[in-house]
Motif scaffolding. Structure first.
Motif, PDB file in Angstrom:
ATOM      1  N   ASP A  57      55.451  76.019  22.291  1.00  0.00           N
ATOM      2  CA  ASP A  57      54.779  74.796  22.726  1.00  0.00           C
ATOM      3  C   ASP A  57      53.618  74.440  21.800  1.00  0.00           C
ATOM      4  OD1 ASP A  57      56.493  74.429  24.832  1.00  0.00           O
ATOM      5  OD2 ASP A  57      55.170  75.370  26.314  1.00  0.00           O
ATOM      6  N   LYS A  58      52.858  75.446  21.374  1.00  0.00           N
ATOM      7  CA  LYS A  58      51.728  75.199  20.481  1.00  0.00           C
ATOM      8  C   LYS A  58      52.189  74.692  19.120  1.00  0.00           C
ATOM      9  CE  LYS A  58      48.669  78.555  22.622  1.00  0.00           C
ATOM     10  NZ  LYS A  58      48.049  79.883  22.506  1.00  0.00           N
ATOM     11  N   ARG A  59      53.344  75.174  18.654  1.00  0.00           N
ATOM     12  CA  ARG A  59      53.887  74.738  17.363  1.00  0.00           C
ATOM     13  C   ARG A  59      54.568  73.386  17.457  1.00  0.00           C
ATOM     14  NH1 ARG A  59      56.692  80.413  15.412  1.00  0.00           N
ATOM     15  NH2 ARG A  59      54.793  81.626  15.605  1.00  0.00           N
ATOM     16  N   GLN A  60      54.838  72.930  18.675  1.00  0.00           N
ATOM     17  CA  GLN A  60      55.582  71.702  18.926  1.00  0.00           C
ATOM     18  C   GLN A  60      56.896  71.713  18.150  1.00  0.00           C
ATOM     19  OE1 GLN A  60      52.900  68.478  18.042  1.00  0.00           O
ATOM     20  NE2 GLN A  60      51.641  68.885  19.832  1.00  0.00           N
ATOM     21  N   ALA A  61      57.653  72.777  18.353  1.00  0.00           N
ATOM     22  CA  ALA A  61      58.892  72.994  17.609  1.00  0.00           C
ATOM     23  C   ALA A  61      59.950  71.968  17.982  1.00  0.00           C
ATOM     24  CB  ALA A  61      59.405  74.404  17.883  1.00  0.00           C
ATOM     25  N   ILE A 118      70.376  74.729  18.434  1.00  0.00           N
ATOM     26  CA  ILE A 118      69.679  75.057  19.675  1.00  0.00           C
ATOM     27  C   ILE A 118      68.450  74.176  19.817  1.00  0.00           C
ATOM     28  CG2 ILE A 118      68.273  76.903  18.683  1.00  0.00           C
ATOM     29  CD1 ILE A 118      68.949  78.433  21.371  1.00  0.00           C
ATOM     30  N   GLU A 119      68.131  73.812  21.038  1.00  0.00           N
ATOM     31  CA  GLU A 119      66.976  72.977  21.331  1.00  0.00           C
ATOM     32  C   GLU A 119      65.763  73.869  21.610  1.00  0.00           C
ATOM     33  OE1 GLU A 119      64.786  69.780  21.545  1.00  0.00           O
ATOM     34  OE2 GLU A 119      66.938  69.613  21.206  1.00  0.00           O
ATOM     35  N   PRO A 120      64.719  73.821  20.787  1.00  0.00           N
ATOM     36  CA  PRO A 120      63.561  74.694  20.963  1.00  0.00           C
ATOM     37  C   PRO A 120      62.855  74.542  22.311  1.00  0.00           C
ATOM     38  CG  PRO A 120      63.510  73.723  18.794  1.00  0.00           C
ATOM     39  CD  PRO A 120      64.608  73.043  19.552  1.00  0.00           C
ATOM     40  N   GLU A 121      62.922  73.358  22.920  1.00  0.00           N
ATOM     41  CA  GLU A 121      62.273  73.161  24.216  1.00  0.00           C
ATOM     42  C   GLU A 121      62.912  73.991  25.322  1.00  0.00           C
ATOM     43  OE1 GLU A 121      62.341  69.008  24.978  1.00  0.00           O
ATOM     44  OE2 GLU A 121      60.805  68.558  23.487  1.00  0.00           O
ATOM     45  N   LEU A 122      64.149  74.421  25.118  1.00  0.00           N
ATOM     46  CA  LEU A 122      64.842  75.211  26.132  1.00  0.00           C
ATOM     47  C   LEU A 122      64.708  76.710  25.910  1.00  0.00           C
ATOM     48  CD1 LEU A 122      68.120  73.116  26.488  1.00  0.00           C
ATOM     49  CD2 LEU A 122      66.073  73.056  27.925  1.00  0.00           C
ATOM     50  N   LEU A 123      63.954  77.111  24.887  1.00  0.00           N
ATOM     51  CA  LEU A 123      63.815  78.533  24.578  1.00  0.00           C
ATOM     52  C   LEU A 123      62.643  79.146  25.317  1.00  0.00           C
ATOM     53  CD1 LEU A 123      64.462  78.576  20.738  1.00  0.00           C
ATOM     54  CD2 LEU A 123      65.989  79.321  22.564  1.00  0.00           C
ATOM     55  N   GLN A 124      62.890  80.308  25.874  1.00  0.00           N
ATOM     56  CA  GLN A 124      61.834  81.076  26.517  1.00  0.00           C
ATOM     57  C   GLN A 124      61.242  82.083  25.540  1.00  0.00           C
ATOM     58  OE1 GLN A 124      63.155  83.130  29.982  1.00  0.00           O
ATOM     59  NE2 GLN A 124      61.138  83.895  30.514  1.00  0.00           N
ATOM     60  N   GLN A 125      62.106  82.670  24.698  1.00  0.00           N
ATOM     61  CA  GLN A 125      61.649  83.699  23.769  1.00  0.00           C
ATOM     62  C   GLN A 125      62.628  83.828  22.613  1.00  0.00           C
ATOM     63  OE1 GLN A 125      60.315  87.308  25.648  1.00  0.00           O
ATOM     64  NE2 GLN A 125      61.209  88.556  24.040  1.00  0.00           N
ATOM     65  N   LYS A 151      65.357  79.392  28.736  1.00  0.00           N
ATOM     66  CA  LYS A 151      64.612  79.320  29.992  1.00  0.00           C
ATOM     67  C   LYS A 151      65.577  79.279  31.176  1.00  0.00           C
ATOM     68  CE  LYS A 151      60.651  76.893  28.060  1.00  0.00           C
ATOM     69  NZ  LYS A 151      59.861  75.650  28.063  1.00  0.00           N
ATOM     70  N   ASN A 152      65.115  79.768  32.298  1.00  0.00           N
ATOM     71  CA  ASN A 152      65.848  79.639  33.559  1.00  0.00           C
ATOM     72  C   ASN A 152      65.562  78.253  34.131  1.00  0.00           C
ATOM     73  OD1 ASN A 152      66.796  82.309  33.490  1.00  0.00           O
ATOM     74  ND2 ASN A 152      64.846  83.034  34.313  1.00  0.00           N
ATOM     75  N   PRO A 153      66.420  77.760  35.020  1.00  0.00           N
ATOM     76  CA  PRO A 153      66.149  76.442  35.620  1.00  0.00           C
ATOM     77  C   PRO A 153      64.788  76.375  36.311  1.00  0.00           C
ATOM     78  CG  PRO A 153      68.391  77.105  36.093  1.00  0.00           C
ATOM     79  CD  PRO A 153      67.732  78.267  35.426  1.00  0.00           C
TER      80      PRO A 153
END
Length: 166
Positions: A57-61, A118-125, A151-153
């Motif tokens: 989120d901080k990197r705004q990937a 892959i969409e970075p907004e959907l990544l948890q780790q 990420k989980n829903p």
């Protein structure tokens, strides 16, 4: 320990030191005074990078190059987001074990496109283990492994919300 100092040496140095010490003690008489030598070493650490959702989120990937912007071992080649390829220490992603939620990503999407979209907004780790070494990296991990966890829903909802819509 030599004269009160502790030495940290590599495994090769340890082997050479042990061979030298064993060779010199055999040539000396049993009455000779010996110094005590204590050799310590540290195990080699695997290079592992973990990028969590807060860092993303901080990197705004927006694409793969934004995800790995701060990691010097990972480079991204290609222009647009659909043609990007991952390189870890110069090895292309077909020599890496790339997984998304444990599912191995193999093959190419299409001719000149990258094999990972892959969409970075959907990544948890994101975990990157550079270099071969661990058996848990799985097959095909000559250059290392990259593990994407989505990420989980529930992670997409705000606090206190039970459902969401766009």
């Amino acid at each position: 320990m030599i004269h009160g100092r502790t030495l940290n040496l590599s495994q090769l140095t340890l082997a050479i030191s042990a061979a030298f010490i064993s060779g010199t003690t055999a040539a000396q008489s049993p009455d000779a005074n010996h110094e005590t030598l204590v050799v310590t070493g540290n195990p080699l650490q695997m290079t592992e990078v973990v990028i969590d959702a807060d860092q993303l989120d901080k990197r705004q990937a927006n694409d793969l190059s934004d995800i790995f912007r701060a990691d010097p071992e990972v480079s991204i080649g290609g222009g647009s987001s659909v043609s990007q390829k991952i390189y870890v220490r110069g090895l292309e992603d077909n020599m890496l074990n790339v997984t998304i939620d444990g599912a191995t990503q193999s093959g190419n999407i299409y001719h000149h496109q990258g094999r990972l979209s892959i969409e970075p907004e959907l990544l948890q780790q994101v975990e990157v283990a550079a270099g071969a070494g661990r058996a848990t990296n799985g097959p095909g991990a000559l250059g290392g492994t990259i593990r994407f966890k989505t990420k989980n829903p529930e992670d997409l909802l705000r606090n206190g919300e039970r459902y969401g819509a766009w």
